[in-house]
Design a protein around this motif. Structure first.
Motif, short mmCIF file in Angstrom:
data_model
loop_
_atom_site.label_atom_id
_atom_site.label_comp_id
_atom_site.label_asym_id
_atom_site.label_seq_id
_atom_site.Cartn_x
_atom_site.Cartn_y
_atom_site.Cartn_z
N PRO A 290 0.84 -1.21 0.00
CA PRO A 290 0.00 0.00 0.00
C PRO A 290 0.87 1.25 0.00
O PRO A 290 1.91 1.30 0.66
CB PRO A 290 -0.81 -0.12 1.29
N ALA A 291 0.45 2.24 -0.75
CA ALA A 291 1.19 3.50 -0.79
C ALA A 291 1.27 4.09 0.61
O ALA A 291 0.36 3.94 1.42
CB ALA A 291 0.52 4.47 -1.74
N GLY A 292 2.35 4.77 0.88
CA GLY A 292 2.51 5.39 2.18
C GLY A 292 3.96 5.41 2.59
O GLY A 292 4.85 5.18 1.79
N ARG A 293 4.16 5.70 3.83
CA ARG A 293 5.52 5.90 4.36
C ARG A 293 5.96 4.66 5.13
O ARG A 293 5.51 4.42 6.26
CB ARG A 293 5.50 7.12 5.27
N ILE B 207 9.44 5.80 0.95
CA ILE B 207 8.30 6.68 0.68
C ILE B 207 7.65 6.21 -0.62
O ILE B 207 8.16 6.47 -1.71
CB ILE B 207 8.75 8.15 0.58
#
Lengths: 287, 168
Positions: free
Chosen positions: A134-137, A196
């Motif tokens: 999942p996109a994110g940090r 990131i």
């Protein structure tokens, strides 16, 4: 009849309490109750996380130990398992010793054996795996080091092979480590930021290994902590037979002085990093 | 060698005072909210003249400010209060690095932290696997909590009824 109903209701309550208790021991989603849980699996909100392992220039280019040995590595195999990348908020701080609570995490299945000495000095850190995430940090990374199940380093967590030279003597060596380790780390610290991950894009994460902690660094002052805490190569070279050093952890325990073997064991938990960022070792240090 | 980042947060109201003029020299001042970090090695030795990189929560990939620590390992900066969330300060020296995270609230004091520092919506949680090195969160769910509380209450009621029934 009334008494039977009362008993049945009480038993039902006890069963519910049991279920609730069991549930508390199972892994559960770690997002706060107020957090949305909708976006991770949605199309377009995922990217590719590339997990890499890096022995840094010490391994790829060779180096001089604190006691003057010129070391060149042919192979440095590390066996990595349960590699887990996580998004944490508040950011996980391994030095604070808290619990890492992941808002989201991805895991590399199985055990991966990689050769940190692969490639020349200009090569990228060796790729361990790619995972959809999942996109994110991703600001936390954890992994275990377990004995390799197959391949040239079978049975060992770390296998270092190469040559060491000093004062005209050249010593081929193979140092094989049996100890299992587990590292839990925070955010990567280095020349660039990592982890990131934007939707439909790619981001790196890196498990970094600091072998200078074991051998010391001849380029640093003798009183630098990188040298005062290191084992160096002299104690290992003393275990060579017939011009070759071939030892595993048992041979090190038998051959090294008690002080040197204690130093060796104390260094292993400090091998794992995320760039320059530190990790908490939770396996060997717990024994 | 392990590193430690001590953090001092000095807060003050932001506002400009009227300029004071005398012989053609102007001066004005304002009070701002500043953050001071102090980086030390585990031995207590300060990380003097170390590289400092500050990242804002709305763009954690780009350096917002950079500088160096003083001889005591200290560095101060003033975060932009219009960008609430988790600010990050990275201190690096000679192959060692440490990172401090600093929650900064907006003017309303709400929404102090973004979910992951990117400003993106929080991603859904994936189920931590049983063999994960990362510890799963074992907090009770609301349903589990309700069942537990209800059962305990009923236990008290049942016990009271048991003793209240008298002998037959």
């Amino acid at each position: 009849m009334q008494r039977n109903s009362f008993k049945a209701f009480t038993l039902g309550c006890l069963a519910l309490v049991g279920l609730a208790g069991c549930g508390s021991e199972s892994p559960t989603a770690t997002a706060p109750e107020t957090e949305p849980t909708e976006t991770a699996s949605a199309e377009g909100d995922r990217g590719t996380l590339v997990i890499r392992a890096n022995g840094e220039d010490f391994v790829r280019e060779g180096f001089t130990t604190k006691d003057g040995w010129e070391v060149q590595f042919d192979n440095v195999y590390v066996s990595l398992a349960d590699i887990t990348a996580a998004q944490t908020d508040p950011p996980f701080d391994p030095e604070a010793g808290g619990t890492l609570e992941a808002k989201a995490e991805v895991k590399v299945e199985g055990t991966q054996v990689v050769d940190l000495a692969e490639g020349d000095e200009s090569a990228d850190p060796v790729m361990v795996s790619e995972v959809e995430a999942p996109a994110g940090r991703f600001n936390a990374l954890a992994w275990r080091m377990v004995p390799a199940e197959s391949g040239p380093s079978e049975g060992y967590t770390v296998w270092m092979q190469g040559t060491a030279s000093k004062d005209g003597e050249t010593l081929p060596f193979a140092i094989k480590v049996n100890e299992e380790l587990a590292f839990t780390c925070g955010d990567f610290i280095g020349d660039e930021r990592k982890g990131i991950l934007a939707a439909d894009e790619e981001a790196d994460l890196e498990a970094t290994f600091h072998f200078d902690h074991l051998f010391g660094d001849g380029g640093a002052p003798p009183d630098d902590s990188i040298n005062t805490g290191a084992l160096g190569f002299d104690p290992l070279a003393a275990l060579a037979t017939n011009g070759t050093l071939d030892v595993d952890s048992a041979a090190l325990q038998a051959g090294l002085s008690e002080e040197d073997y204690t130093t060796f064991l104390a260094i292993l938990p400090s091998l794992g990093h995320v760039g320059e960022g530190h990790c908490e070792e939770v396996r060997l240090t717990a024994l | 060698m392990r590193l430690k980042l001590a953090l001092a947060l000095a807060l003050g109201a932001v506002g400009w005072a009227l300029p004071v003029l005398g012989h053609g020299v102007g001066m004005e001042h304002r009070r701002v909210s500043s953050v001071e970090v102090q980086a030390r090695f585990e031995t207590g030795e300060p990380m003097a003249q170390a590289q400092v990189l500050v990242y804002a929560p709305d763009d954690p990939a780009e350096i917002w400010q950079q500088g160096t620590t003083d001889d005591q390992g200290r560095f101060s900066f003033v975060p932009d209060e219009s960008v609430p969330g988790t600010w990050e300060v990275v201190v690096r020296q000679a192959g060692h690095g440490a990172i401090a995270t600093i929650p900064v609230s907006d003017g309303a004091g709400a929404g102090a932290e973004t979910n992951n520092g990117t400003g993106e919506p929080a991603p859904a949680t994936t189920e931590p696997s049983a063999s994960s090195v990362i510890s799963p969160n074992t907090t009770l769910s609301p349903v589990q909590r309700s069942i537990t509380i209800g059962s305990v209450i009923w236990g008290f009621i049942g016990t009271a009824l048991f003793f209240a029934r008298g002998k037959r």
